[in-house]
Design a protein around this motif. Structure first.
Motif, PDB file in Angstrom:
ATOM      1  N   THR A 159      30.393  -2.466 -27.946  1.00  0.00           N
ATOM      2  CA  THR A 159      29.674  -3.341 -28.710  1.00  0.00           C
ATOM      3  C   THR A 159      30.565  -4.900 -29.111  1.00  0.00           C
ATOM      4  O   THR A 159      29.875  -5.761 -29.146  1.00  0.00           O
ATOM      5  CB  THR A 159      29.723  -2.816 -30.310  1.00  0.00           C
ATOM      6  N   ASN A 160      31.959  -3.959 -29.101  1.00  0.00           N
ATOM      7  CA  ASN A 160      32.982  -5.534 -29.897  1.00  0.00           C
ATOM      8  C   ASN A 160      34.379  -4.966 -28.981  1.00  0.00           C
ATOM      9  O   ASN A 160      35.495  -4.332 -29.639  1.00  0.00           O
ATOM     10  CB  ASN A 160      32.976  -4.976 -31.010  1.00  0.00           C
ATOM     11  N   SER A 161      34.464  -4.982 -27.620  1.00  0.00           N
ATOM     12  CA  SER A 161      35.854  -5.471 -27.374  1.00  0.00           C
ATOM     13  C   SER A 161      35.999  -6.544 -26.028  1.00  0.00           C
ATOM     14  O   SER A 161      36.726  -6.523 -25.625  1.00  0.00           O
ATOM     15  CB  SER A 161      35.631  -3.527 -25.780  1.00  0.00           C
ATOM     16  N   ARG A 162      35.382  -7.897 -26.657  1.00  0.00           N
ATOM     17  CA  ARG A 162      35.095  -8.397 -25.792  1.00  0.00           C
ATOM     18  C   ARG A 162      36.080  -9.822 -26.351  1.00  0.00           C
ATOM     19  O   ARG A 162      36.572  -9.134 -27.401  1.00  0.00           O
ATOM     20  CB  ARG A 162      33.563  -9.274 -24.995  1.00  0.00           C
ATOM     21  N   ILE A 163      36.478 -11.399 -25.623  1.00  0.00           N
ATOM     22  CA  ILE A 163      37.550 -11.592 -25.601  1.00  0.00           C
ATOM     23  C   ILE A 163      37.373 -12.305 -27.223  1.00  0.00           C
ATOM     24  O   ILE A 163      38.068 -12.298 -28.409  1.00  0.00           O
ATOM     25  CB  ILE A 163      37.848 -12.446 -25.295  1.00  0.00           C
ATOM     26  N   GLU A 164      36.301 -12.194 -27.955  1.00  0.00           N
ATOM     27  CA  GLU A 164      36.283 -12.704 -28.947  1.00  0.00           C
ATOM     28  C   GLU A 164      36.556 -12.050 -29.893  1.00  0.00           C
ATOM     29  O   GLU A 164      36.494 -11.972 -31.166  1.00  0.00           O
ATOM     30  CB  GLU A 164      34.502 -13.953 -28.941  1.00  0.00           C
ATOM     31  N   ASP A 165      36.395 -11.010 -30.385  1.00  0.00           N
ATOM     32  CA  ASP A 165      36.387  -9.954 -30.491  1.00  0.00           C
ATOM     33  C   ASP A 165      37.032  -9.671 -30.866  1.00  0.00           C
ATOM     34  O   ASP A 165      37.810  -9.478 -31.800  1.00  0.00           O
ATOM     35  CB  ASP A 165      35.567  -8.227 -29.814  1.00  0.00           C
ATOM     36  N   LEU A 166      37.741  -9.338 -29.883  1.00  0.00           N
ATOM     37  CA  LEU A 166      39.491  -9.277 -30.591  1.00  0.00           C
ATOM     38  C   LEU A 166      40.353 -10.297 -30.931  1.00  0.00           C
ATOM     39  O   LEU A 166      41.421 -10.729 -31.227  1.00  0.00           O
ATOM     40  CB  LEU A 166      40.308  -8.718 -28.947  1.00  0.00           C
ATOM     41  N   ARG A 167      39.713 -11.303 -30.080  1.00  0.00           N
ATOM     42  CA  ARG A 167      40.525 -12.664 -31.913  1.00  0.00           C
ATOM     43  C   ARG A 167      39.571 -12.581 -33.074  1.00  0.00           C
ATOM     44  O   ARG A 167      40.966 -12.689 -33.883  1.00  0.00           O
ATOM     45  CB  ARG A 167      39.584 -14.575 -30.761  1.00  0.00           C
TER      46      ARG A 167
END
Lengths: 471, 212
Positions: A349-357
């Motif tokens: 659900t939320n482990s992509r680059i934008e999520d980490l940013r």
């Protein structure tokens, strides 16, 4: 021809054969596999003396059982290790492409498919995993299947399906400060319930959806299954095409131009009929937190834990009472007074680059609260990890006392060593707050990456908008 | 796959909505690479007082006496009575495998999650969607009568109570045919192999980038 929905178009272009009762043989363009739901399917193929119909349609990766810390010694748990080795053996034996544990492209299946361009607009995409709905973000028809169907797709490149009804979820306007795609997903589920989408394929549309990045659209489609819909999808636009361009499995040269011309048609026609329409005002969507043991048990961060006594339906009321007992919460407690023991930032659900940013922006220059035992940041793939490190996000997390891990499903479902202990409370960016999901007796609150990072810093849930005001 | 024609069996009531597949079979048991042996771990976290791990002998584990399947009157049940949205969440087919291995051949509920519903048919389990009021009535009758049994006739698409009350249900013609005959989908699909090949040839021209 009458006006068609995106779903109609995707369905129609994949029909191989239809029986009189509507049962349809639907062609599958991309089949993704992981170690948990495939061993019995490969065994079935072998026992029947069958071979995969089209090898190049398959792509495999181990993600559920892999360790997210030092991998140099392999997997400690012998049962987990056997399952991953079984995938390796099956892929080698049948000739299926697999990203192994030491490959930088390894990661969560729903992160790597899009990242590699293995997921393309207009495709049918399936995987023995309910969160396959993620790939619908690309204007694809994507849904989870069971292991018998994994075997069926391997053997025939098709699935036996009946067409679902079509639901339009339209979100118009500009998202409020601090609200993310995750909060849209939770707002939709809060509104229609976890069975609201059962029997439907959902198309997410409206200006708020158009404004989302591909990462945001994937987060939203990922949670379509949590609203009961096997498939969620978003129409193709420039955002989609720009994301796909240049990815390793994406078409090149003339084929690219030809493909793009086709993909531009992957939108619902003006006046197309939907069996159900749900509308949300983006401006009214606020950062949200689940309080119970089903994703529909959700409130906004400025709200309180609801009171079962106010619920007239007896089945719902007893469900709420059971959820509060499991979660160790009292009715009417303000959400911001709930302290957390652990924080998990990761999952399909939320482990992509934008999520980490997003999480790093909140954590920058701060440190996790003393009462928070552990904050795990688990990137979705080896390539997301590389990108994050190139941007220095790892340093922000480490300075904040967060753990910077290797890619995998990790504590979303705790099949590997990452888990909650009984009674521990977790702010999690994953997708399911079911009893025991993150470890037996564990208590999960679903939130966005920004809200998870904020909870880690404050030690309890906090309105991320307040923190954003400070920075 | 075992045929499903007519079943006369003891009913066990599971009176909660939104029972998810994580509850039906918790994740640690998904590490198995086999299709069988999941029955002792069906509803593991609700059924036992300790934490279960794969490969464990369950016969000596402490039982949660309050959990419905542990009550003596429901031993040997073959029909599970459930509430809304049964089988939601994960697509794991281990959920129907566990139900089947335990001994259930039919599940009755007002609604099911799509993937679970579909997975049942692949394993000889009949999921029956029934009006919420009828389900409510069955819950009451099951509670009131020890040894409460129902008859499920797939051919007639009819559930009959001990009192002779008949409740009809819908089922897809194709799924019914496969269940009644215990047919393997793959064999049936491969009878259409020529159509699949013809489709592929057409698509290679329409959408060649899909076949690189």
């Amino acid at each position: 021809m009458s006006a068609q929905t995106l779903y109609d178009k995707l369905w129609q272009s994949h029909v191989v054969h239809t029986e009189p009762d509507g049962t349809t043989l639907l062609y599958i363009d991309r089949h993704l596999l992981h170690e948990v739901t495939s061993p019995q399917a490969f065994e079935g193929l072998r026992l029947a003396g069958r071979k995969p119909w089209r090898l190049s349609a398959n792509l495999a990766v181990a993600d559920h059982n892999v360790p997210t810390t030092d991998r140099s010694h392999g997997i400690a748990d012998p049962i987990s290790r056997l399952q991953v080795e079984t995938l390796d053996d099956n892929c080698a034996g049948f000739g299926i492409t697999e990203f192994k544990m030491d490959d930088v492209r390894q990661g969560i299946v729903h992160v790597i498919g899009p990242e590699q361009g293995a997921t393309l607009p207009g495709m049918t995409v399936v995987c023995g995993d309910s969160h396959t709905s993620t790939h619908g973000a690309f204007g694809a028809l994507a849904h989870g299947i069971g292991t018998s169907e994994v075997e069926h797709v391997l053997a025939t490149q098709c699935l036996l399906q009946k067409k679902s009804k079509a639901m339009l979820v339209r979100v118009e306007g500009t998202l409020g400060k601090g609200a993310t795609a995750k909060d849209i997903a939770l707002a939709v589920i809060g509104k229609i319930g976890t069975a609201g989408g059962t029997g439907y394929a959902i198309e997410f549309a409206g200006s708020a959806i158009r404004s989302l990045s591909m990462e945001g659209r994937m987060t939203l489609c990922n949670m379509a299954i949590e609203a009961g819909a096997r498939a969620g999808m978003v129409a193709v636009d420039d955002t989609t095409i720009n994301y796909v361009k240049g990815r390793p499995f994406a078409p090149k040269g003339d084929l690219w131009d030809k493909a793009v011309a086709n993909w531009r048609t992957l939108v619902s026609d003006e006046g197309a009929h939907f069996d159900a329409v749900v509308e949300l005002d983006a401006a009214a969507i606020k950062p949200s937190v689940t309080w119970g043991t089903s994703p529909e048990m959700v409130v906004t961060v400025d709200d309180k834990v609801p009171d079962p006594a106010q619920e007239p339906d007896p089945v719902k009321r007893s469900g709420m009472e059971r959820a509060l007992a499991y979660m160790g919460l009292q009715a009417n407690t303000p959400i911001t007074q709930i302290a957390v023991d652990k924080v998990f930032i990761g999952s399909c659900t939320n482990s992509r680059i934008e999520d980490l940013r997003g999480a790093a922006k909140i954590a920058k220059g701060k440190h996790k609260a003393a009462n928070v035992k552990q904050v795990m940041v688990v990137p979705g793939s080896g390539l997301v990890k590389q990108q994050a490190e190139a941007e220095g996000l790892d340093k922000i997390f480490i300075a904040a006392g967060f753990e910077w891990r290797d890619p995998g499903c990790s504590m979303c479902l705790a099949m590997n060593a990452d888990r909650l202990e009984p009674g521990e409370r977790c702010a999690s960016t994953s997708n399911r707050n079911f009893e025991g999901r993150q470890g037996a007796g564990g208590r999960t609150h679903l939130v966005s990456p920004e809200m998870a990072a904020a909870a880690a810093i404050a030690g309890h849930f906090v309105d991320v908008r307040e923190l954003m005001g400070e920075v | 796959m075992e045929k499903f024609t007519r079943l006369e069996g003891l009913v066990a009531p599971l009176d909660r909505a939104n029972v998810d597949t994580d509850a039906i079979i918790p994740k640690q048991f998904l590490k198995s690479i086999k299709r069988s042996g999941f029955g002792p771990n069906l509803f593991d976290e609700w059924r036992y007082l300790d934490h279960g791990e794969p490969g464990q002998d369950c016969s000596n584990r402490p039982l949660n006496k309050d959990f419905v399947l542990n009550q003596p009157r429901y031993q040997g049940a073959q029909i599970l009575l459930a509430r809304e949205n049964f089988g939601c969440g994960s697509s794991r087919e281990h959920a129907p495998w566990a139900l089947l291995d335990y001994g259930f051949r039919a599940v009755i509920a007002p609604s099911f999650a799509d993937i679970f519903f579909n997975n049942c048919f692949k394993n000889g389990i009949l999921p029956i969607v029934m009006d919420a009021e009828e389900v409510d009535r069955l819950f009451k009758e099951t509670a009131a009568t020890e040894g409460y049994r129902l008859t499920v006739d797939l051919e007639k698409q009819l559930v009959t109570t001990p009192g002779g009350h008949g409740i009809s249900f819908e089922v897809d013609a194709f799924r019914k045919y496969c269940l009644l005959n215990g047919l393997d989908d793959i064999g049936l699909t491969l009878q259409n192999a020529d159509k699949i090949r013809a489709y592929e040839e057409r698509r290679k021209i329409e959408a060649p980038w899909l076949f690189v």
